[in-house]
Write an enzyme that holds these catalytic residues in place. Structure first.
Site, PDB file in Angstrom:
ATOM      1  N   THR A  40       0.805  -1.126  -0.133  1.00 47.66           N
ATOM      2  CA  THR A  40      -0.003  -0.018   0.169  1.00 47.66           C
ATOM      3  C   THR A  40       0.882   1.078   0.030  1.00 47.66           C
ATOM      4  O   THR A  40       1.531   1.348   0.983  1.00 47.66           O
ATOM      5  CB  THR A  40      -0.803   0.038   1.150  1.00 47.66           C
ATOM      6  OG1 THR A  40      -1.737  -1.198   1.137  1.00 47.66           O
ATOM      7  CG2 THR A  40      -1.725   1.250   1.192  1.00 47.66           C
TER       8      THR A  40
ATOM      9  N   LYS B  41      -7.088   1.881  -3.508  1.00 47.64           N
ATOM     10  CA  LYS B  41      -6.800   1.150  -2.512  1.00 47.64           C
ATOM     11  C   LYS B  41      -7.028   2.011  -1.212  1.00 47.64           C
ATOM     12  O   LYS B  41      -7.736   1.428  -0.153  1.00 47.64           O
ATOM     13  CB  LYS B  41      -5.148   0.748  -2.386  1.00 47.64           C
ATOM     14  CG  LYS B  41      -4.480   0.471  -1.081  1.00 47.64           C
ATOM     15  CD  LYS B  41      -5.149  -1.265  -0.830  1.00 47.64           C
ATOM     16  CE  LYS B  41      -5.054  -1.542   0.804  1.00 47.64           C
ATOM     17  NZ  LYS B  41      -5.134  -3.043   1.034  1.00 47.64           N
TER      18      LYS B  41
ATOM     19  N   CYS C   1      -4.068  -1.644   8.866  1.00 44.88           N
ATOM     20  CA  CYS C   1      -4.306  -0.847   7.519  1.00 44.88           C
ATOM     21  C   CYS C   1      -5.284   0.358   7.837  1.00 44.88           C
ATOM     22  O   CYS C   1      -4.903   1.383   7.431  1.00 44.88           O
ATOM     23  CB  CYS C   1      -5.069  -1.970   6.933  1.00 44.88           C
ATOM     24  SG  CYS C   1      -4.014  -3.571   6.653  1.00 44.88           S
TER      25      CYS C   1
ATOM     26  N   LYS D  74      -3.813   3.358   9.573  1.00 44.75           N
ATOM     27  CA  LYS D  74      -2.613   3.865   8.593  1.00 44.75           C
ATOM     28  C   LYS D  74      -3.237   4.411   7.491  1.00 44.75           C
ATOM     29  O   LYS D  74      -2.764   5.557   7.011  1.00 44.75           O
ATOM     30  CB  LYS D  74      -1.660   2.604   8.407  1.00 44.75           C
ATOM     31  CG  LYS D  74      -0.558   2.940   7.361  1.00 44.75           C
ATOM     32  CD  LYS D  74       0.378   1.720   7.584  1.00 44.75           C
ATOM     33  CE  LYS D  74       0.127   0.518   6.712  1.00 44.75           C
ATOM     34  NZ  LYS D  74       0.338   0.432   5.419  1.00 44.75           N
TER      35      LYS D  74
HETATM   36  C1  UGA Z   1      -8.703  -4.438   5.738  1.00 47.94           C
HETATM   37  C2  UGA Z   1      -9.600  -4.353   4.511  1.00 47.94           C
HETATM   38  O1  UGA Z   1     -10.750  -5.033   4.978  1.00 47.94           O
HETATM   39  C3  UGA Z   1      -8.864  -5.438   3.552  1.00 47.94           C
HETATM   40  O2  UGA Z   1      -9.840  -5.208   2.218  1.00 47.94           O
HETATM   41  C4  UGA Z   1      -7.608  -4.602   3.160  1.00 47.94           C
HETATM   42  O3  UGA Z   1      -6.845  -5.446   1.999  1.00 47.94           O
HETATM   43  C5  UGA Z   1      -6.804  -4.743   4.424  1.00 47.94           C
HETATM   44  O4  UGA Z   1      -7.386  -4.000   5.441  1.00 47.94           O
HETATM   45  C6  UGA Z   1      -5.414  -4.275   4.109  1.00 47.94           C
HETATM   46  O5  UGA Z   1      -5.246  -2.929   3.601  1.00 47.94           O
HETATM   47  O6  UGA Z   1      -4.263  -4.622   4.093  1.00 47.94           O
HETATM   48  P1  UGA Z   1      -7.968  -5.917   7.940  1.00 47.94           P
HETATM   49  O7  UGA Z   1      -7.129  -4.823   8.387  1.00 47.94           O
HETATM   50  O8  UGA Z   1      -7.333  -7.429   7.750  1.00 47.94           O
HETATM   51  O9  UGA Z   1      -8.374  -5.773   6.360  1.00 47.94           O
HETATM   52  O10 UGA Z   1      -9.341  -6.237   8.680  1.00 47.94           O
HETATM   53  P2  UGA Z   1     -11.049  -6.110   8.594  1.00 47.94           P
HETATM   54  O11 UGA Z   1     -11.711  -7.415   8.581  1.00 47.94           O
HETATM   55  O12 UGA Z   1     -11.502  -4.965   7.274  1.00 47.94           O
HETATM   56  O13 UGA Z   1     -11.160  -5.409   9.767  1.00 47.94           O
HETATM   57  C7  UGA Z   1     -10.863  -3.966  10.168  1.00 47.94           C
HETATM   58  C8  UGA Z   1     -11.288  -3.576  11.455  1.00 47.94           C
HETATM   59  O14 UGA Z   1     -12.542  -3.088  11.356  1.00 47.94           O
HETATM   60  C9  UGA Z   1     -11.217  -4.463  12.850  1.00 47.94           C
HETATM   61  O15 UGA Z   1     -10.576  -3.670  13.786  1.00 47.94           O
HETATM   62  C10 UGA Z   1     -12.651  -4.971  12.762  1.00 47.94           C
HETATM   63  O16 UGA Z   1     -12.752  -5.438  14.004  1.00 47.94           O
HETATM   64  C11 UGA Z   1     -13.217  -3.713  12.363  1.00 47.94           C
HETATM   65  N1  UGA Z   1     -14.478  -4.186  11.871  1.00 47.94           N
HETATM   66  C12 UGA Z   1     -14.771  -4.704  10.509  1.00 47.94           C
HETATM   67  C13 UGA Z   1     -15.893  -3.939  12.663  1.00 47.94           C
HETATM   68  O17 UGA Z   1     -15.721  -3.032  13.866  1.00 47.94           O
HETATM   69  N2  UGA Z   1     -17.044  -4.263  12.223  1.00 47.94           N
HETATM   70  C14 UGA Z   1     -17.114  -4.769  10.956  1.00 47.94           C
HETATM   71  O18 UGA Z   1     -18.492  -4.954  10.588  1.00 47.94           O
HETATM   72  C15 UGA Z   1     -16.231  -5.107  10.256  1.00 47.94           C
END
Ligand code: UGA
Length: 429
Positions: free
Chosen positions: A124, A202, A258, A261
């Site tokens: 990224t 992204k 992610c 940041k």
């Molecule tokens: C996120 C994006 O979803 C990916 O598409 C992206 O590739 C990635 O960042 C990245 O840039 O590398 P990730 O950080 O692994 O993925 O996690 P998510 O599942 O998206 O969750 C992120 C945060 O949001 C977590 O703290 C999660 O608990 C929170 N979240 C997620 C909620 O509070 N509610 C939701 O409904 C979904």
């Protein structure tokens, strides 16, 4: 499809699944990782990160003979038609992404690249980086492409095998199409664009998702204020197909390596170009308030936190990962400790012997029950499945007082009440 020769630089959350999946598609892939410990683990088929299903995938690729490893990126790229940059881009103090790993990797490989090779950036990176990479390579016989990655930690394998879409940016459309072909998958849309747009997609995607969660978190706070039920509110909204049910779960705030940041980086990139992305700034602010809302709920149940034992279930930023980077648990626990609470935490990925600096001041328990013992309030911060099925009638007698703050709305409030708990969820109680 013709088998290609591919080098993936960086054996982390993005590099490992990318290398494994490309090799299982029949390409000859070498994964370059300069950290010797990581490399040694990978060579033995051990995955240095917690990612369900990834180890099996890597093992399969090694057995198929299409995946190998190298310490030297310069050596590894020599015969490759495609080189994927999957190195970290940590955050600088001003919110911008630190490009030093990307540029170091490019510097290391530039002279070794085979004529006709395509260097594809998956890290990224700030908008405009592809141009910097092109300049650093400075070879007319090498093309550059931007291929943002959208996989989530904890579901990296599924997301990589069946991505919703493949975004490929290059200032040469033929190059973008060629690289996209490597990932072509029935059911996945392909968006071919230029590098600046691919890089922007992204950040925009992550910032949109983070903003959506902040909206939902604020909607939960609104439900608390007016006495509405958050669960039914999400049902009532989500059946509208334009809104849907994905990423609609309130929580203690978004975290991870992610969203925090990338939202800051997007705001910074906007500022650098004279644009104030005020909505995303607002989402960042809202997320900070969310950590405080969790503490407010705990205080609403137990009053002054001085000397109060608080049990925390879950420290990672979400379930199915061992990652605590920018986990909401960290600021929540820091505030509890600052207010004099005694914090005992359990997380399935954290050992009681763990002395990591982010855990300073917390007593780590070996089980959920142990963490709850003697506590005046139990706070669920991560949605680990084992908490969903916990028998609360066994937990109640262990606790000093039976209070629960369920920041993931995992439990049935009525069942918790039947077991003698005072229950506060997010937008429901
Ligand atoms: C996120 C994006 O979803 C990916 O598409 C992206 O590739 C990635 O960042 C990245 O840039 O590398 P990730 O950080 O692994 O993925 O996690 P998510 O599942 O998206 O969750 C992120 C945060 O949001 C977590 O703290 C999660 O608990 C929170 N979240 C997620 C909620 O509070 N509610 C939701 O409904 C979904």
């Amino acid at each position: 499809m013709r088998a290609s020769t591919i080098c993936v630089i960086g054996g982390g959350y993005v590099g490992i699944p990318t290398a494994a999946i490309l090799s299982l598609r029949g390409h000859q892939v070498v994964l370059a990782e300069n950290n010797e410990l990581r490399l040694a683990a990978l060579q033995q088929g051990n995955i240095p990160i917690f990612e369900p299903g990834l180890e099996a995938l890597v093992e399969q690729a090694i057995t198929a003979g299409t995946l190998s490893f190298s310490k030297s990126a310069a050596e590894a790229v020599k015969d490759c038609e495609y080189v994927f940059l999957c190195v970290p881009t940590p955050q600088d103090d001003d919110g911008s992404a630190d490009l030093s790993y990307v540029m170091e990797a490019v510097h290391e490989i530039r002279a070794q690249l085979k004529p006709g090779c395509v260097v594809v950036n998956k890290s990224t990176v700030p908008v405009g980086t592809a141009l910097l990479v092109e300049r650093e390579i400075s070879r007319a016989d090498v093309k550059v492409a931007s291929n943002p990655e959208f996989l989530r930690e904890g579901s990296a394998v599924e997301d990589s095998l069946k991505p919703d879409r493949i975004v490929m940016g290059s200032n040469d459309t033929h190059t973008a199409k060629m690289v996209a072909e490597l990932f072509a998958n029935p059911g996945s849309a392909t968006v071919i664009t230029d590098c600046v747009t691919a890089e922007s997609i992204k950040y925009a995607a992550n910032a949109f998702l983070a903003t959506k969660i902040s909206f939902i978190n604020e909607a939960a706070a609104f439900c608390d204020a007016v006495g509405a039920d958050m669960r039914d509110l999400v049902l009532g909204m989500g059946f509208d197909r334009r809104i849907g049910f994905e990423v609609m779960q309130p929580g203690p705030g978004w975290g991870g390596s992610c969203f925090p940041k990338d939202t800051r980086a997007l705001v910074k990139i906007g500022e650098d170009h004279g644009y104030d992305f005020s909505l995303v700034r607002g989402a960042i602010e809202s997320n900070k308030n969310q950590f405080q809302r969790v503490v407010d709920k705990i205080e609403a149940l137990v009053g002054d936190l001085k000397g109060v034992t608080v049990a925390i279930w879950g420290l990672t930023f979400k379930a199915n990962t061992d990652d605590r980077r920018s986990s909401p648990a960290i600021p929540v626990v820091a505030t509890l400790l600052a207010r004099g609470a005694l914090v005992r935490a359990y997380d399935p990925t954290v050992q009681p012997s763990d002395e990591s600096s982010d855990l300073a001041g917390i007593t780590i328990s070996g089980s959920a029950e142990e963490a709850a013992t003697g506590a005046e309030v139990l706070v669920i911060l991560t949605e680990w499945t084992e908490f969903r099925w916990m028998n609360l009638s066994n937990i109640a007698p262990l606790m000093g007082k039976t209070n629960i703050v369920d920041t993931r709305n995992m439990l049935d409030p009525e069942a918790a009440k039947r077991d003698g708990f005072t229950y506060l969820g997010m937008g429901r109680s």
